[in-house]
Design a protein around this motif. Structure first.
Motif, PDB file in Angstrom:
ATOM      1  N   LYS A 133       0.820  -1.214   0.000  1.00 40.92           N
ATOM      2  CA  LYS A 133       0.000   0.000   0.000  1.00 40.92           C
ATOM      3  C   LYS A 133       0.852   1.261   0.000  1.00 40.92           C
ATOM      4  N   MET A 134       1.873   1.261  -0.831  1.00 41.29           N
ATOM      5  CA  MET A 134       2.745   2.420  -0.975  1.00 41.29           C
ATOM      6  C   MET A 134       3.368   2.383  -2.357  1.00 41.29           C
ATOM      7  N   LYS A 135       3.819   3.536  -2.813  1.00 39.55           N
ATOM      8  CA  LYS A 135       4.513   3.583  -4.084  1.00 39.55           C
ATOM      9  C   LYS A 135       5.918   3.028  -3.923  1.00 39.55           C
ATOM     10  N   ALA A 136       6.390   2.313  -4.923  1.00 34.19           N
ATOM     11  CA  ALA A 136       7.757   1.800  -4.886  1.00 34.19           C
ATOM     12  C   ALA A 136       8.718   2.977  -4.783  1.00 34.19           C
ATOM     13  N   PRO A 137       9.661   2.941  -3.827  1.00 30.35           N
ATOM     14  CA  PRO A 137      10.538   4.103  -3.604  1.00 30.35           C
ATOM     15  C   PRO A 137      11.659   4.240  -4.627  1.00 30.35           C
ATOM     16  N   PHE A 138      11.835   3.240  -5.467  1.00 26.88           N
ATOM     17  CA  PHE A 138      12.843   3.321  -6.525  1.00 26.88           C
ATOM     18  C   PHE A 138      12.397   2.410  -7.655  1.00 26.88           C
ATOM     19  N   GLU A 139      13.004   2.566  -8.803  1.00 30.01           N
ATOM     20  CA  GLU A 139      12.655   1.760  -9.969  1.00 30.01           C
ATOM     21  C   GLU A 139      13.516   0.502 -10.014  1.00 30.01           C
ATOM     22  N   ALA A 140      12.897  -0.635 -10.228  1.00 32.99           N
ATOM     23  CA  ALA A 140      13.613  -1.904 -10.336  1.00 32.99           C
ATOM     24  C   ALA A 140      12.732  -2.909 -11.053  1.00 32.99           C
ATOM     25  N   ASP A 141      13.360  -3.936 -11.602  1.00 30.07           N
ATOM     26  CA  ASP A 141      12.593  -5.013 -12.225  1.00 30.07           C
ATOM     27  C   ASP A 141      11.874  -5.830 -11.166  1.00 30.07           C
ATOM     28  N   ASN A 142      12.570  -6.044 -10.038  1.00 29.80           N
ATOM     29  CA  ASN A 142      12.005  -6.816  -8.940  1.00 29.80           C
ATOM     30  C   ASN A 142      12.339  -6.138  -7.611  1.00 29.80           C
ATOM     31  N   TYR A 143      11.443  -6.296  -6.642  1.00 29.79           N
ATOM     32  CA  TYR A 143      11.606  -5.719  -5.315  1.00 29.79           C
ATOM     33  C   TYR A 143      11.717  -6.868  -4.312  1.00 29.79           C
ATOM     34  N   VAL A 144      12.855  -6.938  -3.637  1.00 33.05           N
ATOM     35  CA  VAL A 144      13.154  -8.040  -2.728  1.00 33.05           C
ATOM     36  C   VAL A 144      12.917  -7.596  -1.296  1.00 33.05           C
ATOM     37  N   VAL A 145      12.121  -8.367  -0.556  1.00 28.29           N
ATOM     38  CA  VAL A 145      11.790  -8.054   0.833  1.00 28.29           C
ATOM     39  C   VAL A 145      12.263  -9.202   1.717  1.00 28.29           C
ATOM     40  N   ILE A 146      13.095  -8.882   2.706  1.00 31.43           N
ATOM     41  CA  ILE A 146      13.538  -9.863   3.690  1.00 31.43           C
ATOM     42  C   ILE A 146      12.879  -9.538   5.020  1.00 31.43           C
ATOM     43  N   ARG A 147      12.967 -10.461   5.958  1.00 29.13           N
ATOM     44  CA  ARG A 147      12.346 -10.251   7.263  1.00 29.13           C
ATOM     45  C   ARG A 147      13.355 -10.565   8.355  1.00 29.13           C
ATOM     46  N   ALA A 148      13.366  -9.731   9.392  1.00 29.79           N
ATOM     47  CA  ALA A 148      14.219  -9.954  10.552  1.00 29.79           C
ATOM     48  C   ALA A 148      13.386  -9.703  11.803  1.00 29.79           C
ATOM     49  N   SER A 149      13.843 -10.235  12.922  1.00 29.32           N
ATOM     50  CA  SER A 149      13.119 -10.009  14.173  1.00 29.32           C
ATOM     51  C   SER A 149      14.063 -10.170  15.349  1.00 29.32           C
ATOM     52  N   ALA A 150      13.599  -9.691  16.503  1.00 23.50           N
ATOM     53  CA  ALA A 150      14.296  -9.893  17.773  1.00 23.50           C
ATOM     54  C   ALA A 150      13.277 -10.420  18.773  1.00 23.50           C
ATOM     55  N   ASN A 151      13.707 -11.290  19.650  1.00 25.52           N
ATOM     56  CA  ASN A 151      12.808 -11.846  20.649  1.00 25.52           C
ATOM     57  C   ASN A 151      12.333 -10.778  21.623  1.00 25.52           C
ATOM     58  N   ALA A 152      11.080 -10.871  22.029  1.00 25.41           N
ATOM     59  CA  ALA A 152      10.536  -9.996  23.061  1.00 25.41           C
ATOM     60  C   ALA A 152      10.664 -10.623  24.444  1.00 25.41           C
ATOM     61  N   GLY A 153      11.088 -11.880  24.499  1.00 22.76           N
ATOM     62  CA  GLY A 153      11.259 -12.552  25.775  1.00 22.76           C
ATOM     63  C   GLY A 153      11.834 -13.934  25.592  1.00 22.76           C
ATOM     64  N   TYR A 154      12.118 -14.595  26.687  1.00 21.44           N
ATOM     65  CA  TYR A 154      12.678 -15.942  26.638  1.00 21.44           C
ATOM     66  C   TYR A 154      12.343 -16.661  27.941  1.00 21.44           C
ATOM     67  N   ILE A 155      12.504 -17.966  27.938  1.00 21.00           N
ATOM     68  CA  ILE A 155      12.299 -18.766  29.144  1.00 21.00           C
ATOM     69  C   ILE A 155      13.658 -19.062  29.763  1.00 21.00           C
ATOM     70  N   ASP A 156      13.847 -18.613  30.979  1.00 19.84           N
ATOM     71  CA  ASP A 156      15.082 -18.876  31.714  1.00 19.84           C
ATOM     72  C   ASP A 156      15.108 -20.356  32.083  1.00 19.84           C
ATOM     73  N   LYS A 157      16.021 -21.107  31.481  1.00 21.56           N
ATOM     74  CA  LYS A 157      16.032 -22.559  31.689  1.00 21.56           C
ATOM     75  C   LYS A 157      16.407 -22.949  33.113  1.00 21.56           C
ATOM     76  N   SER A 158      17.083 -22.061  33.828  1.00 23.64           N
ATOM     77  CA  SER A 158      17.469 -22.397  35.202  1.00 23.64           C
ATOM     78  C   SER A 158      16.310 -22.247  36.179  1.00 23.64           C
ATOM     79  N   THR A 159      15.361 -21.367  35.859  1.00 24.07           N
ATOM     80  CA  THR A 159      14.232 -21.127  36.766  1.00 24.07           C
ATOM     81  C   THR A 159      12.879 -21.418  36.123  1.00 24.07           C
ATOM     82  N   ASN A 160      12.893 -21.609  34.803  1.00 20.96           N
ATOM     83  CA  ASN A 160      11.658 -21.826  34.037  1.00 20.96           C
ATOM     84  C   ASN A 160      10.749 -20.600  34.051  1.00 20.96           C
ATOM     85  N   GLU A 161      11.313 -19.437  34.353  1.00 23.69           N
ATOM     86  CA  GLU A 161      10.550 -18.198  34.356  1.00 23.69           C
ATOM     87  C   GLU A 161      10.621 -17.522  32.989  1.00 23.69           C
TER      88      GLU A 161
END
Length: 218
Positions: A84-112
Motif C-alpha cells: 500500500k505504498m509507491k515503490a521508492p525506486f525503480e527496479a525489475d524486482n523488489y526483494v523483501v527480507i524479514r528480521a526479528s528480535a525476541n521480546a522474551g525468553y524462558i530462563d532454563k534455570s528457573t523456568n521463568e
C-alpha cells in the motif's frame, strides 16, 4: 543501498549494516507482536519483527552468510498492492527480507519467562523513536546480527536477528488497517524467521554488539 560489515564483525556473530533500505511493518512498541503459530500470550511467544526492502545485490550478499535466508520478490505492481505504498525506486524486482528480535525468553534455570527490550530505534540525530509508530517506506540504516543455532525441531542453521535501526527519513504511520497492518498474509515460513537465540547470555552479547556498532550506523 549498500551493505557493510560492522567493525565488530566476527565469525561467530557478524554485525551487518544495511544502508539506505526501507522499513515495512516495523513493530517495536507495546511488547511487539505474536510469533508465528503462537497465541503471543507471554513475552517468550512474542517478537519485534520488521520487513526490509532491499535490492537484489544486498539480498545476494546476505544469503552468502545466512544460508536459510528466505525472501519475497515482487514486481512493481505486486509490491505497491501488497504494501500500500509507491515503490521508492525503480527496479525489475523488489526483494523483501524479514528480521526479528525476541521480546522474551524462558530462563532454563528457573523456568521463568523474562522480557527483553525492543531493538533501539533512533533518528539520525539520535532521538529515541521507541514510542513512535514508524510507517511503511521509512528509510533507514539497519544493523543485523547473524547467529548460529541448534534446534531440536529445525536443526542447525543461522538466524537473522534485528539489531539497531537508525531512521533517516521517517514516514508517519497513518492508522490501522486490518487488511495491511501486519505481515501475516505474506506466506513466510515460520522456521525461516524464528529467532532461535533464547538464552539471556546471547541476547546480552547481541546488545553489546549493537552498542559498539552504533557509530557505524550514525
Amino acid at each position: 543501498m549498500d551493505i557493510a560489515k560492522g567493525k565488530n564483525y566476527t565469525d561467530e556473530k557478524p554485525v551487518l549494516v544495511l544502508k539506505d533500505v526501507y522499513l515495512l511493518y516495523l513493530q517495536h512498541t507495546n511488547g511487539g507482536a505474536p510469533k508465528y503459530g503462537t497465541a503471543g500470550s507471554n513475552p517468550a511467544e512474542r517478537e519485534y519483527p520488521v520487513q526490509i526492502l532491499v535490492n537484489a545485490k544486498i539480498a545476494k550478499a546476505i544469503k552468502k552468510l545466512h544460508k536459510k535466508l528466505s525472501y519475497k520478490q515482487f514486481d512493481k505492481e505486486e509490491f505497491e498492492e501488497n504494501f500500500k505504498m509507491k515503490a521508492p525506486f525503480e527496479a525489475d524486482n523488489y526483494v523483501v527480507i524479514r528480521a526479528s528480535a525476541n521480546a522474551g525468553y524462558i530462563d532454563k534455570s528457573t523456568n521463568e519467562v523474562k522480557s527483553l527490550n525492543a531493538p533501539k530505534v533512533l533518528s539520525k540525530t539520535r532521538q529515541d523513536l521507541s514510542e513512535v509508530l514508524v510507517g511503511n517506506g521509512s528509510k533507514a540504516t539497519v544493523g543485523l546480527n547473524i547467529s548460529e543455532y541448534n534446534h531440536p525441531k529445525f536443526g542447525q542453521g543461522t538466524s537473522l536477528n534485528l539489531g539497531m535501526i537508525v531512521v533517516s527519513e521517517l514516514v508517519e504511520y497513518i492508522g490501522a488497517d486490518s487488511a495491511v497492518d501486519s505481515d501475516d498474509d505474506f506466506d513466510f515460513e515460520a522456521d525461516d524467521f524464528d529467532d532461535m537465540n533464547d538464552e539471556a547470555e546471547e541476547e546480552e552479547q547481541a546488545e553489546e554488539a549493537e552498542e559498539e556498532a552504533a557509530d557505524d550506523l550514525l
